[in-house]
Design a protein around this motif. Structure first.
Motif, mmCIF file in Angstrom:
data_model
loop_
_atom_site.group_PDB
_atom_site.id
_atom_site.type_symbol
_atom_site.label_atom_id
_atom_site.label_comp_id
_atom_site.label_asym_id
_atom_site.label_seq_id
_atom_site.Cartn_x
_atom_site.Cartn_y
_atom_site.Cartn_z
ATOM 1 N N MET A 1 1.016 -1.149 -0.160
ATOM 2 C CA MET A 1 -0.052 0.166 -0.102
ATOM 3 C C MET A 1 0.976 1.364 0.081
ATOM 4 O O MET A 1 1.848 1.222 0.696
ATOM 5 C CB MET A 1 -0.748 -0.200 1.222
ATOM 6 N N VAL A 2 0.492 1.952 -0.873
ATOM 7 C CA VAL A 2 1.102 3.404 -0.858
ATOM 8 C C VAL A 2 0.236 4.548 -0.419
ATOM 9 O O VAL A 2 -0.836 4.588 -0.706
ATOM 10 C CB VAL A 2 1.656 3.675 -2.474
ATOM 11 N N THR A 3 0.805 5.584 0.322
ATOM 12 C CA THR A 3 0.183 6.812 0.823
ATOM 13 C C THR A 3 0.784 7.916 0.139
ATOM 14 O O THR A 3 2.218 7.855 0.142
ATOM 15 C CB THR A 3 0.064 6.766 2.226
ATOM 16 N N THR A 4 0.002 8.934 -0.048
ATOM 17 C CA THR A 4 0.613 10.154 -0.495
ATOM 18 C C THR A 4 0.094 11.764 -0.063
ATOM 19 O O THR A 4 -0.928 11.307 0.741
ATOM 20 C CB THR A 4 0.155 10.361 -2.285
ATOM 21 N N ARG A 5 0.823 12.383 -0.021
ATOM 22 C CA ARG A 5 0.638 13.716 0.485
ATOM 23 C C ARG A 5 1.433 14.843 -0.197
ATOM 24 O O ARG A 5 2.545 14.568 -0.731
ATOM 25 C CB ARG A 5 0.910 13.771 2.026
ATOM 26 N N THR A 6 0.793 16.092 -0.447
ATOM 27 C CA THR A 6 1.395 17.038 -1.134
ATOM 28 C C THR A 6 2.343 17.740 0.128
ATOM 29 O O THR A 6 2.162 17.799 1.391
ATOM 30 C CB THR A 6 0.567 18.149 -1.545
ATOM 31 N N VAL A 7 3.720 18.147 -0.459
ATOM 32 C CA VAL A 7 4.436 18.721 0.605
ATOM 33 C C VAL A 7 4.953 20.266 0.094
ATOM 34 O O VAL A 7 5.381 20.211 -1.317
ATOM 35 C CB VAL A 7 5.777 17.989 0.697
ATOM 36 N N GLU A 8 4.758 21.210 0.849
ATOM 37 C CA GLU A 8 4.878 22.592 0.194
ATOM 38 C C GLU A 8 6.357 22.730 0.836
ATOM 39 O O GLU A 8 6.726 22.709 2.046
ATOM 40 C CB GLU A 8 3.909 23.644 0.398
ATOM 41 N N TYR A 9 7.239 23.715 -0.056
ATOM 42 C CA TYR A 9 8.597 24.189 0.563
ATOM 43 C C TYR A 9 8.750 25.786 -0.270
ATOM 44 O O TYR A 9 7.903 25.979 -1.007
ATOM 45 C CB TYR A 9 9.486 23.305 0.236
ATOM 46 N N GLU A 10 9.677 26.273 0.372
ATOM 47 C CA GLU A 10 10.036 27.566 -0.210
ATOM 48 C C GLU A 10 11.314 27.735 -0.676
ATOM 49 O O GLU A 10 12.239 27.198 -0.141
ATOM 50 C CB GLU A 10 9.774 28.876 0.834
ATOM 51 N N VAL A 11 11.375 28.514 -1.606
ATOM 52 C CA VAL A 11 12.888 28.922 -2.273
ATOM 53 C C VAL A 11 12.827 30.446 -2.547
ATOM 54 O O VAL A 11 11.897 30.859 -3.496
ATOM 55 C CB VAL A 11 13.240 28.282 -3.788
ATOM 56 N N ASP A 12 13.581 31.366 -2.071
ATOM 57 C CA ASP A 12 13.692 32.578 -2.365
ATOM 58 C C ASP A 12 12.156 33.160 -2.085
ATOM 59 O O ASP A 12 11.692 34.027 -2.884
ATOM 60 C CB ASP A 12 14.100 32.982 -3.706
ATOM 61 N N GLY A 13 11.422 32.872 -1.154
ATOM 62 C CA GLY A 13 10.343 33.575 -0.927
ATOM 63 C C GLY A 13 8.998 32.865 -1.755
ATOM 64 O O GLY A 13 7.955 33.574 -1.590
ATOM 65 N N GLU A 14 9.285 32.101 -2.645
ATOM 66 C CA GLU A 14 8.200 31.417 -3.560
ATOM 67 C C GLU A 14 7.922 29.975 -3.044
ATOM 68 O O GLU A 14 8.682 29.073 -2.738
ATOM 69 C CB GLU A 14 8.686 31.400 -4.817
ATOM 70 N N THR A 15 6.864 29.556 -3.093
ATOM 71 C CA THR A 15 6.091 28.546 -2.725
ATOM 72 C C THR A 15 6.125 27.434 -3.892
ATOM 73 O O THR A 15 5.849 27.907 -5.039
ATOM 74 C CB THR A 15 4.864 28.385 -2.116
ATOM 75 N N TYR A 16 6.725 26.348 -3.429
ATOM 76 C CA TYR A 16 6.799 25.277 -4.501
ATOM 77 C C TYR A 16 5.865 23.721 -3.880
ATOM 78 O O TYR A 16 6.015 23.807 -2.522
ATOM 79 C CB TYR A 16 8.275 24.671 -4.603
ATOM 80 N N GLN A 17 5.192 23.230 -4.624
ATOM 81 C CA GLN A 17 4.655 22.120 -4.119
ATOM 82 C C GLN A 17 4.893 20.703 -4.802
ATOM 83 O O GLN A 17 4.800 20.572 -6.149
ATOM 84 C CB GLN A 17 2.908 22.112 -4.229
ATOM 85 N N GLY A 18 5.234 19.970 -3.961
ATOM 86 C CA GLY A 18 5.604 18.523 -4.560
ATOM 87 C C GLY A 18 4.733 17.373 -3.904
ATOM 88 O O GLY A 18 3.962 17.713 -3.232
ATOM 89 N N LEU A 19 4.777 16.212 -4.637
ATOM 90 C CA LEU A 19 3.914 15.010 -4.079
ATOM 91 C C LEU A 19 4.842 13.839 -3.469
ATOM 92 O O LEU A 19 5.740 13.402 -4.191
ATOM 93 C CB LEU A 19 3.211 14.362 -5.208
ATOM 94 N N LEU A 20 4.654 13.545 -2.370
ATOM 95 C CA LEU A 20 5.412 12.455 -1.578
ATOM 96 C C LEU A 20 4.522 11.249 -1.742
ATOM 97 O O LEU A 20 3.335 11.267 -1.059
ATOM 98 C CB LEU A 20 5.778 12.835 0.004
ATOM 99 N N ALA A 21 5.349 10.220 -1.991
ATOM 100 C CA ALA A 21 4.429 8.956 -1.892
ATOM 101 C C ALA A 21 5.595 7.775 -1.080
ATOM 102 O O ALA A 21 6.771 7.685 -1.170
ATOM 103 C CB ALA A 21 4.652 8.251 -3.117
ATOM 104 N N VAL A 22 4.786 7.390 0.137
ATOM 105 C CA VAL A 22 5.404 6.566 1.035
ATOM 106 C C VAL A 22 5.072 5.126 0.963
ATOM 107 O O VAL A 22 3.735 4.851 0.892
ATOM 108 C CB VAL A 22 5.202 7.033 2.430
#
Length: 238
Positions: A1-22
């Protein structure tokens, strides 16, 4: 079974959003970052993250464009990609490093065992993580843009490197393949280059069907490349 969640992070004050699959099981897990193609993080990268997690690795579909910044045409994709391709050792490297550190910082990640992969523009990103020694044990590229960085770096490449390329890819021609092999050799990398005859660009993408543009899905080459990638990860992480 795989679970997923979005992860937000910042670079130079701008927001980025990735997807983590565990993956299911007891972590921490060896981790693999997926770099997106020129349209931005999309279904193909997210599905690849789930597929890699199904193999037993934590997977992170990264974002180097910014949250919600995606292209839907050749012109839009080019506009998003061009500033990064024009500054690969600066702006692109900064965003790749931030994405890698975000992945490694997750509770389920074994930060000491990290790899990176990517498709098309993302393949270039994966290879640049190796070129810049950004802290990965291995870098795997699928139908990548193979050209060297704007400011080619010196010194040994620490990561193991593998590239899966179509021999008929108009965006990575035989002369580019030879230049890549020469570059990897000069920098003493542990490298592999797998070429598939009669295969064009984007061959792992089931939606690729534009022979005039040079992007065509090839089921057999895709399977062979993914099988090779699985062996590569097994070699890296045991």
């Amino acid at each position: 079974m795989v679970t997923t969640r979005t992860v937000e992070y910042e670079v130079d004050g701008e927001t980025y959003q990735g997807l983590l699959a565990v993956p299911d099981g007891q972590g921490p897990f060896p981790c693999v970052m997926i770099c997106h193609a020129w349209a931005g993080r999309a279904e193909n990268e997210d599905k690849s993250a789930e597929k890699i997690a199904g193999m037993g690795y934590l997977a992170f579909a990264a974002d180097v464009y910014g949250k919600g910044r995606r292209g839907s045409s050749t012109e839009e994709n080019q506009k998003l990609m061009e500033p990064l391709v024009s500054d690969r050792t600066g702006l692109l490297a900064k965003r790749l490093s931030a994405s890698l550190e975000t992945m490694k910082a997750q509770d389920e990640a074994d930060a000491s065992r990290a790899a990176v992969t990517g498709f098309c523009f993302g393949g270039l990103c994966a290879l640049d993580c190796a070129r810049g020694n950004l802290g990965v044990a291995g870098a795997a590229a699928f139908h990548a843009i193979l050209g060297q960085q704007d400011k080619p770096q010196a010194g040994d490449i620490e990561a193991k490197v593998i590239a899966f390329q179509g021999y008929d890819d108009p965006m990575a021609k035989p002369e580019d393949q030879k230049a890549f092999a020469d570059e990897m050799t000069a920098r003493k990398a542990d490298w592999q280059l797998h070429l598939y005859g009669g295969v064009m660009h984007a061959f792992t993408n089931e939606k690729a069907n534009d022979p005039d543009f040079g992007t065509v899905y090839d089921a057999q080459a895709s399977k062979r490349a993914w099988d090779g990638f699985a062996r590569f990860l097994a070699e890296l992480f045991g």
